[in-house]
Design an enzyme around this catalytic site. Structure first.
Site, mmCIF file in Angstrom:
data_model
loop_
_atom_site.group_PDB
_atom_site.id
_atom_site.type_symbol
_atom_site.label_atom_id
_atom_site.label_comp_id
_atom_site.label_asym_id
_atom_site.label_seq_id
_atom_site.Cartn_x
_atom_site.Cartn_y
_atom_site.Cartn_z
ATOM 1 N N GLU A 151 -6.526 -0.925 5.363
ATOM 2 C CA GLU A 151 -7.043 -0.414 4.097
ATOM 3 C C GLU A 151 -6.454 -1.171 2.895
ATOM 4 O OE1 GLU A 151 -9.086 2.175 3.096
ATOM 5 O OE2 GLU A 151 -9.802 2.613 5.122
ATOM 6 N N TRP B 153 -10.493 -10.199 8.611
ATOM 7 C CA TRP B 153 -10.655 -10.936 7.350
ATOM 8 C C TRP B 153 -9.499 -10.628 6.403
ATOM 9 C CZ3 TRP B 153 -11.038 -8.319 2.693
ATOM 10 C CH2 TRP B 153 -11.332 -6.953 2.763
ATOM 11 N N ASP C 75 -15.217 -1.877 7.511
ATOM 12 C CA ASP C 75 -13.904 -1.325 7.856
ATOM 13 C C ASP C 75 -13.918 0.195 7.768
ATOM 14 O OD1 ASP C 75 -12.886 -3.871 8.166
ATOM 15 O OD2 ASP C 75 -11.620 -3.831 6.373
ATOM 16 N N GLU C 76 -14.494 0.710 6.695
ATOM 17 C CA GLU C 76 -14.513 2.159 6.494
ATOM 18 C C GLU C 76 -15.286 2.856 7.616
ATOM 19 O OE1 GLU C 76 -12.563 3.226 4.377
ATOM 20 O OE2 GLU C 76 -12.570 2.079 2.528
ATOM 21 N N THR D 89 -16.724 6.780 1.790
ATOM 22 C CA THR D 89 -16.375 5.482 1.205
ATOM 23 C C THR D 89 -17.222 4.367 1.799
ATOM 24 O OG1 THR D 89 -14.507 5.353 2.744
ATOM 25 C CG2 THR D 89 -14.034 6.079 0.517
ATOM 26 N N HIS E 33 -8.481 -3.826 0.995
ATOM 27 C CA HIS E 33 -9.641 -3.459 0.179
ATOM 28 C C HIS E 33 -9.309 -3.509 -1.319
ATOM 29 C CE1 HIS E 33 -11.103 -0.946 3.877
ATOM 30 N NE2 HIS E 33 -11.053 -2.244 4.108
ATOM 31 N N GLU F 33 -8.983 2.707 -3.902
ATOM 32 C CA GLU F 33 -8.403 1.942 -2.799
ATOM 33 C C GLU F 33 -6.937 1.584 -3.092
ATOM 34 O OE1 GLU F 33 -9.709 1.414 0.029
ATOM 35 O OE2 GLU F 33 -11.885 1.579 -0.214
ATOM 36 N N HIS G 30 -13.102 3.068 10.681
ATOM 37 C CA HIS G 30 -12.090 4.109 10.502
ATOM 38 C C HIS G 30 -12.713 5.505 10.627
ATOM 39 C CE1 HIS G 30 -9.741 0.925 7.971
ATOM 40 N NE2 HIS G 30 -9.731 0.673 9.246
ATOM 41 N N GLU H 53 -13.903 8.889 5.084
ATOM 42 C CA GLU H 53 -14.132 7.484 5.468
ATOM 43 C C GLU H 53 -15.631 7.163 5.471
ATOM 44 O OE1 GLU H 53 -12.030 5.156 5.683
ATOM 45 O OE2 GLU H 53 -10.130 5.842 6.486
#
Length: 331
Positions: free
Chosen positions: A113, A33, A198-199, A169, A116, A76, A202, A166
């Site tokens: 990252e 995305w 996403d976090e 977050t 974000h 971020e 990761h 990670e």
């Protein structure tokens, strides 16, 4: 052999596996995305109508919520600091003259990252509920001030830190998204939830790095893990400050907001530690040196000790006026 040389040998031994980690835990740029997928399309005739709807939904969100969302966004956006820090870690070699798996990872992780802060910043700007200039000043301060997360250039400590952070977050963004959804703000909820996803990816990657290193050098990794927990895992924005303030002053007040909202709490810190202990199977780790065994026992007992402390902890219930959110009206 020195600790530093052992670390380098292990990082070099694992480096051929990094391409596999990238395939497992990162997404192709063409498929992931992008911020514009969630924001009003500036090329559309409906742009101003969509912005008006966004601004209308934003009016339902409270003061502590905005403070937390702003601080999450600034965290971020301080990404240049995090990338430069990780690129300097022992074993993440960007100067060898050949393509190094670890430096490829750091660049690709940074690229993911980066989206974000981009999407959240644009949302804040369009919402009309915050003082963007003060936010920009704080972001510039945070990048200029840098940070010290207590890891030095040690890859083991840095991977423990990123495994922990990670997941922290992920929790924070996910809960902010839940609060937004409760107020009927489905757009912001979707943004926060996809960032949280996403976090989590990761987090899964970094905890796998630690697990892989544990198989190569269990003594060194357990000692590094214990050292990080003795120092405490600090948040990446722990130097947060507003204009005219000293370093870290705003972070303390933001932490109280996050606690009041239940976005990130002392209990979450304890829970993350438990999850890492379990995943890295510290309870069944055997054959360690005496020093590493003492560190393992410390880590196994630490969650219970921190649990007792967290139950006694007090945080401020008083709302503090932030310059970031003065445009939102009143407390």
């Amino acid at each position: 052999m020195s600790i530093k040389n052992v670390r380098l040998e292990v990082m070099q031994a694992i480096e051929p596996q990094v391409d596999g980690f990238m395939k497992d835990f990162l997404m192709p740029i063409e498929k992931i995305w992008q911020p514009t997928d969630f924001l009003p399309d500036s090329q559309s005739d409906k742009f101003f109508d969509d912005v008006e709807q966004l601004r209308g939904e934003a009016k339902e969100l409270g003061y502590d919520f905005w403070v937390t969302l702003v601080a999450d966004t600034i965290t971020e956006e301080a990404l240049p600091t995090y990338e430069s820090w990780l690129m300097d870690v022992e074993g993440i070699d960007q100067h060898s003259g050949k393509e190094n798996g670890w430096s490829k990872w750091v660049r690709a992780w940074t690229a993911e990252e980066n989206r974000h802060g981009d999407v959240l910043n644009k949302y804040l700007y369009l919402s009309g509920r915050v003082n963007m200039r003060e936010i920009e000043i704080t972001t510039q301060h945070l990048i200029a001030d840098g940070f010290d997360i207590g890891t030095d250039r040690d890859p083991y400590k840095n991977f423990v830190y990123t495994s922990f952070q990670e997941l922290a977050t992920n929790i924070s963004h996910k809960r902010v998204g839940k609060l937004a959804k409760q107020k009927g703000n489905t757009l912001l909820a979707k943004m926060c939830n996809i960032i949280a996803g996403d976090e989590m990816r990761h987090h899964l990657a970094y905890r796998e790095f630690v697990k892989t290193i544990m198989g190569q050098d269990p003594d060194g990794m357990v000692l590094a893990f214990a050292d990080m927990m003795k120092k405490k895992i600090v948040m990446p924005a722990h130097f947060l400050r507003e204009s005219g303030e000293s370093i870290g002053e705003a972070f303390e007040h933001f932490s109280s907001c996050a606690q009041r909202l239940g976005v990130y709490t002392a209990q979450d810190y304890v829970d993350i530690l438990k999850k890492l202990n379990d995943y890295w199977d510290l309870g069944n780790l055997r054959g360690l040196s005496d020093q590493a065994e003492k560190a393992r026992v410390y880590l196994m007992k630490l969650p219970e000790r921190l649990q007792r402390i967290s139950e006694r902890m007090q945080f401020s219930q008083e709302q503090r006026a932030f310059k970031w959110v003065e445009a939102n009206g009143m407390l």
